[in-house]
Design a protein around this motif. Structure first.
Motif, PDB file in Angstrom:
ATOM      1  N   GLU A   1      40.320  72.948  -7.711  1.00  0.00           N
ATOM      2  CA  GLU A   1      39.595  73.858  -8.599  1.00  0.00           C
ATOM      3  C   GLU A   1      40.427  75.109  -8.844  1.00  0.00           C
ATOM      4  OE1 GLU A   1      36.793  73.006 -10.034  1.00  0.00           O
ATOM      5  OE2 GLU A   1      36.427  71.203  -8.840  1.00  0.00           O
TER       6      GLU A   1
ATOM      7  N   GLY B   1      37.401  78.530  -6.205  1.00  0.00           N
ATOM      8  CA  GLY B   1      36.402  77.471  -6.322  1.00  0.00           C
ATOM      9  C   GLY B   1      35.784  77.390  -7.696  1.00  0.00           C
TER      10      GLY B   1
ATOM     11  N   SER C   1      28.453  71.704  -3.318  1.00  0.00           N
ATOM     12  CA  SER C   1      29.658  72.307  -2.751  1.00  0.00           C
ATOM     13  C   SER C   1      29.427  72.639  -1.285  1.00  0.00           C
ATOM     14  CB  SER C   1      30.031  73.586  -3.503  1.00  0.00           C
ATOM     15  OG  SER C   1      31.124  74.209  -2.849  1.00  0.00           O
TER      16      SER C   1
ATOM     17  N   GLU D   1      38.259  72.415  -3.007  1.00  0.00           N
ATOM     18  CA  GLU D   1      36.834  72.573  -2.712  1.00  0.00           C
ATOM     19  C   GLU D   1      36.257  71.244  -2.229  1.00  0.00           C
ATOM     20  OE1 GLU D   1      32.919  74.742  -4.645  1.00  0.00           O
ATOM     21  OE2 GLU D   1      34.808  74.723  -5.747  1.00  0.00           O
TER      22      GLU D   1
ATOM     23  N   LEU E   1      35.227  75.921   0.457  1.00  0.00           N
ATOM     24  CA  LEU E   1      36.657  75.738   0.217  1.00  0.00           C
ATOM     25  C   LEU E   1      37.352  75.273   1.487  1.00  0.00           C
ATOM     26  CD1 LEU E   1      37.434  78.953  -1.875  1.00  0.00           C
ATOM     27  CD2 LEU E   1      36.861  76.653  -2.704  1.00  0.00           C
TER      28      LEU E   1
ATOM     29  N   SER F   1      42.372  76.241  -5.585  1.00  0.00           N
ATOM     30  CA  SER F   1      41.750  76.091  -4.265  1.00  0.00           C
ATOM     31  C   SER F   1      41.242  74.662  -4.161  1.00  0.00           C
ATOM     32  CB  SER F   1      40.567  77.043  -4.102  1.00  0.00           C
ATOM     33  OG  SER F   1      40.977  78.380  -4.094  1.00  0.00           O
TER      34      SER F   1
END
Length: 152
Positions: free
Chosen positions: A129, A133, A96, A84, A99, A82
């Motif tokens: 990632e 995530g 973070s 992120e 996504l 994914s």
């Protein structure tokens, strides 16, 4: 012979008399302005994310409580990965932001902590990632895109 009186007919004012027309127009104006102010959602800041070779990949537009991602030339991640999105503040500890949608376009909702992390100009970074995530809450994969989020 008795005189007959002419019958007087009282006329009702039309429904849209001037006072009613004025009140109707005022209500419409207030409702329109209220709706416009309530739904106003301007872009607060924006970034163009670029690849490591400085090719534009995506446009990020930050609103009050969400980010809008628009694909320019973003590449889909591998099936077991994914992408992120991270905010990299001056203190260096990445936050973070969520996504990137799999097709490269969409909306990313922001919680209050994430909103605070982008409340001023900040560097954005996208890392590859594992699917779903980063589990460590910090970037672990390579940087694929980056760009500065600047106020508009």
């Amino acid at each position: 012979m008795s005189a007959t009186r002419p019958q007087v007919i009282e006329s009702k004012p039309p429904f849209w008399s001037r006072p009613r027309m004025f009140i109707g127009v005022c209500i419409a104006i207030v409702a329109g302005l209220g709706g416009a102010f309530y739904t106003q959602d301007n872009v607060k800041s924006a970034a163009t994310l670029v690849t490591t070779t400085q090719q534009p990949a995506a446009q990020i537009m930050a609103h009050k409580d969400y980010l809008k991602v628009q694909r320019i030339a973003i590449t889909a991640p591998a099936s077991d990965q994914s992408l992120e999105l991270w905010a990299i503040p001056d203190d260096g500890k990445p936050v973070s932001l969520g996504l990137i949608p799999e097709d490269g376009e969409g909306i990313i909702g922001l919680n209050p902590r994430q909103q605070a992390s982008i409340s001023k100009p900040v560097e954005l970074m996208v890392s590859a990632e594992s699917k779903g995530g980063s589990v460590s809450k910090q970037p672990t994969g390579p940087t694929v895109y980056q760009g500065a989020l600047a106020n508009r």
